[in-house]
Design an enzyme around this catalytic site. Structure first.
Site, mmCIF file in Angstrom:
data_model
loop_
_atom_site.group_PDB
_atom_site.id
_atom_site.type_symbol
_atom_site.label_atom_id
_atom_site.label_comp_id
_atom_site.label_asym_id
_atom_site.label_seq_id
_atom_site.Cartn_x
_atom_site.Cartn_y
_atom_site.Cartn_z
ATOM 1 N N ARG A 158 47.283 35.781 -27.816
ATOM 2 C CA ARG A 158 45.981 36.251 -27.349
ATOM 3 C C ARG A 158 44.916 35.184 -27.559
ATOM 4 O O ARG A 158 43.938 35.111 -26.808
ATOM 5 C CB ARG A 158 45.609 37.521 -28.122
ATOM 6 C CG ARG A 158 44.357 38.231 -27.655
ATOM 7 C CD ARG A 158 44.022 39.352 -28.621
ATOM 8 N NE ARG A 158 43.467 40.511 -27.944
ATOM 9 C CZ ARG A 158 43.119 41.631 -28.573
ATOM 10 N NH1 ARG A 158 43.299 41.749 -29.877
ATOM 11 N NH2 ARG A 158 42.608 42.644 -27.897
ATOM 12 N N PRO A 174 49.077 30.873 -39.161
ATOM 13 C CA PRO A 174 49.534 32.266 -39.195
ATOM 14 C C PRO A 174 49.267 32.874 -40.567
ATOM 15 O O PRO A 174 49.055 32.160 -41.555
ATOM 16 C CB PRO A 174 51.030 32.155 -38.915
ATOM 17 C CG PRO A 174 51.402 30.788 -39.393
ATOM 18 C CD PRO A 174 50.197 29.916 -39.189
ATOM 19 N N SER A 175 49.275 34.199 -40.628
ATOM 20 C CA SER A 175 49.153 34.868 -41.920
ATOM 21 C C SER A 175 50.313 34.478 -42.820
ATOM 22 O O SER A 175 51.467 34.398 -42.372
ATOM 23 C CB SER A 175 49.138 36.385 -41.721
ATOM 24 O OG SER A 175 49.336 37.054 -42.955
ATOM 25 N N SER A 226 39.275 40.274 -41.706
ATOM 26 C CA SER A 226 38.314 41.126 -42.399
ATOM 27 C C SER A 226 36.902 40.564 -42.291
ATOM 28 O O SER A 226 36.699 39.400 -41.914
ATOM 29 C CB SER A 226 38.693 41.243 -43.875
ATOM 30 O OG SER A 226 38.540 39.983 -44.520
ATOM 31 N N GLU A 247 36.781 38.568 -34.593
ATOM 32 C CA GLU A 247 37.073 40.002 -34.469
ATOM 33 C C GLU A 247 37.336 40.502 -35.872
ATOM 34 O O GLU A 247 38.351 40.161 -36.488
ATOM 35 C CB GLU A 247 38.267 40.267 -33.564
ATOM 36 C CG GLU A 247 38.356 41.727 -33.176
ATOM 37 C CD GLU A 247 39.699 42.367 -33.495
ATOM 38 O OE1 GLU A 247 39.768 43.106 -34.508
ATOM 39 O OE2 GLU A 247 40.636 42.116 -32.745
ATOM 40 N N CYS A 281 43.093 47.427 -36.100
ATOM 41 C CA CYS A 281 41.634 47.363 -36.210
ATOM 42 C C CYS A 281 40.935 48.433 -35.385
ATOM 43 O O CYS A 281 39.809 48.830 -35.704
ATOM 44 C CB CYS A 281 41.139 45.973 -35.821
ATOM 45 S SG CYS A 281 41.585 45.462 -34.158
ATOM 46 N N HIS A 444 37.496 42.688 -25.527
ATOM 47 C CA HIS A 444 37.635 43.274 -26.855
ATOM 48 C C HIS A 444 36.631 42.588 -27.776
ATOM 49 O O HIS A 444 36.908 41.530 -28.339
ATOM 50 C CB HIS A 444 39.080 43.062 -27.335
ATOM 51 C CG HIS A 444 39.380 43.653 -28.672
ATOM 52 N ND1 HIS A 444 39.226 44.984 -28.950
ATOM 53 C CD2 HIS A 444 39.828 43.073 -29.817
ATOM 54 C CE1 HIS A 444 39.588 45.215 -30.204
ATOM 55 N NE2 HIS A 444 39.936 44.065 -30.751
#
Length: 474
Positions: A158, A174-175, A226, A247, A281, A444
């Protein structure tokens, strides 16, 4: 155990300091992978490589860039099983859901590739009769992409798909909870033939991520995360005045009017709240129910939530899976306990299950008040607080009385009520008689503390551009 290496300049390499980040299964807490942690020097080198690659990438025509992106989408589909397996193992999703996420990632890649011939500038009238004003859309340069754990495959594409079609290169972090799927995506990048250095994926600690975001060659930082993480990105962006697209948190309200299809509303709200264990979210985070149907609707919610079982989705895909880690579970449970201490009624759930894994049951809280923490702060788990209202003006006031403004929902069969909410809700999205599900072609974008900028659609694609005014005198 799986071993993953960082991906830079179209190749996987072993980090020089041989420092690894462990990855744990949220289903049983066992270590499932070790991924290389990039040093600050290696991460900064990746930015330099991306900057060099971007200069050539931007010179390709947009339709040439789109050709590579379609090949990337094809490679994602070919590798969907491997991507899905890696994602299922690290996230606790079912294999079907994880594999489908790879397909959705391919879909959004194709969507943005199709903007190739549609990235438009403007011709603006000049005050001079012998002059033209041309406004061009140009790439920003290197984009730092910070990816969350909840939908790490879809969100990665995305972000990088609109960045690539507009001529940028990317450095992706990446996380650290879900990095393995990102390295399976890196293999698809290799397969696609995208030029070396355009897409780079590295795991790193916070200090290294800061060094990337404050590198003078990073022109944009895009984050899904967050509010606290968003504040850090804004701090990073000050160093070089980098563009930020954020976001952040959500606390989606759902308003239930007396004329709504109550069974449909209850079913969809519980599905929204328990999908991915509520780690979404735009999931419904607070429900406002008209006093005339309050008791009836609570009964319907209770039935739906009781029917939702939790457990290992590799055993039964219909189960609700785990939270991402133990800290998340403890934080959510403590929020529930504080809500009960503050006067909320626990209808069901609200306990830490015995056994391994980070599971938490679907939890329903009634008699909540607007000032409660459970109503004001994002839960990001399968906990649903419910409040009562007497008229639609009160419901709107309560829904808008909040720090967040990402998504919102209204269930009603009255078009006047629906339009009143749509025109007055303080949120970037409003869904009428359905729960949120971000369409590719929409936008979004959150209001208030839910973010800056946005993803998806034409406007999400244009986030990755900057403008140049050409004043042509003749």
């Amino acid at each position: 155990m799986r071993i993953d290496k960082n991906f830079v300049n179209n190749a996987f390499y072993t980090a020089s300091k041989n420092v690894s980040i462990p990855v744990y299964s949220p289903v049983n807490g066992q270590a499932i992978a070790q991924v290389s942690a990039a040093s600050i020097e290696e991460a900064l080198s990746a930015v330099d490589i991306a900057a060099v690659a971007q200069k050539s990438w931007r010179m390709l025509t947009s339709i040439e860039r789109a050709g590579y992106m379609h090949k990337l989408a094809d490679a994602l589909v070919r590798r969907k099983d491997a991507i899905g397996q890696a994602l299922a193992n690290e996230s606790g999703k079912s294999l079907e859901d994880a594999t489908n996420e790879a397909v959705y990632a391919a879909d959004i890649t194709r969507y943005h590739a199709e903007w190739a011939r549609r990235i438009e500038g403007e011709i603006i009238p000049s005050d001079s009769p012998s002059e033209n004003l041309l406004l061009q859309r140009e790439p920003i340069g290197v984009v730092a992409c910070l990816i969350p754990f909840n939908y790490p495959v879809y969100t990665l594409l995305r972000k990088i798909a609109p960045a690539l079609i507009t001529g940028n290169s990317v450095v992706v972090r990446p996380s650290n909870n879900t990095p393995c799927s990102a390295f399976e995506i890196a293999k698809a990048v290799q397969d696609s033939g995208i030029p070396a250095g355009v897409v780079n994926i590295l795991t790193m600690d916070h200090a290294t991520a800061e060094s990337v975001c404050t590198h003078p060659k990073v022109g944009m930082i895009t984050l899904t995360g967050s509010v606290g993480a968003g504040r850090k990105v804004l701090e990073y962006s000050q160093v070089n005045i980098a563009k930020s697209s954020l976001e952040l948190g959500g606390k989606s309200p759902a308003i239930i009017e007396p004329d709504a299809d109550l069974e449909k509303a209850a079913q969809e709200i519980v599905a929204s709240k328990t999908t991915n264990c509520g780690q979404l979210c735009t999931a419904i985070e607070r429900v406002y129910v008209h006093e005339a149907i309050y008791d009836q609707f609570i009964d319907l919610l209770r039935v739906q939530m009781k029917a939702r079982q939790f457990g290992d989705r590799a055993i039964n895909p219909s189960f609700m899976g785990p939270l991402i880690n133990e800290n998340a579970r403890l934080n959510i449970h403590q929020m529930v306990e504080r809500a009960i201490d503050d006067g909320a009624t626990l209808e069901l759930g609200g306990y830490i299950p015995e056994g391994e894994g980070h599971f938490y049951p679907p939890t329903l809280l009634t008699n909540c008040r607007q000032d409660m923490e459970i109503v004001q702060e994002e839960i990001f788990g399968p906990v649903l607080p419910v409040l009562k209202y007497s008229n639609i003006d009160e419901a709107l006031s309560l829904a808008n009385d909040h720090q967040f403004g990402l998504a919102s929902v209204i269930y009603t069969e009255n078009y006047r009520t629906a339009m009143k909410v749509a025109n007055n809700i303080e949120a970037g999205e409003v869904y009428i008689n359905r729960t949120p599900a971000d369409p590719y072609q929409g936008y979004h974008a959150g209001w208030k503390r839910s973010g800056l900028g946005g993803d998806d659609g034409k406007h999400g694609m244009l986030e990755f551009t900057q403008t140049r005014l050409v004043v042509m005198n003749y």
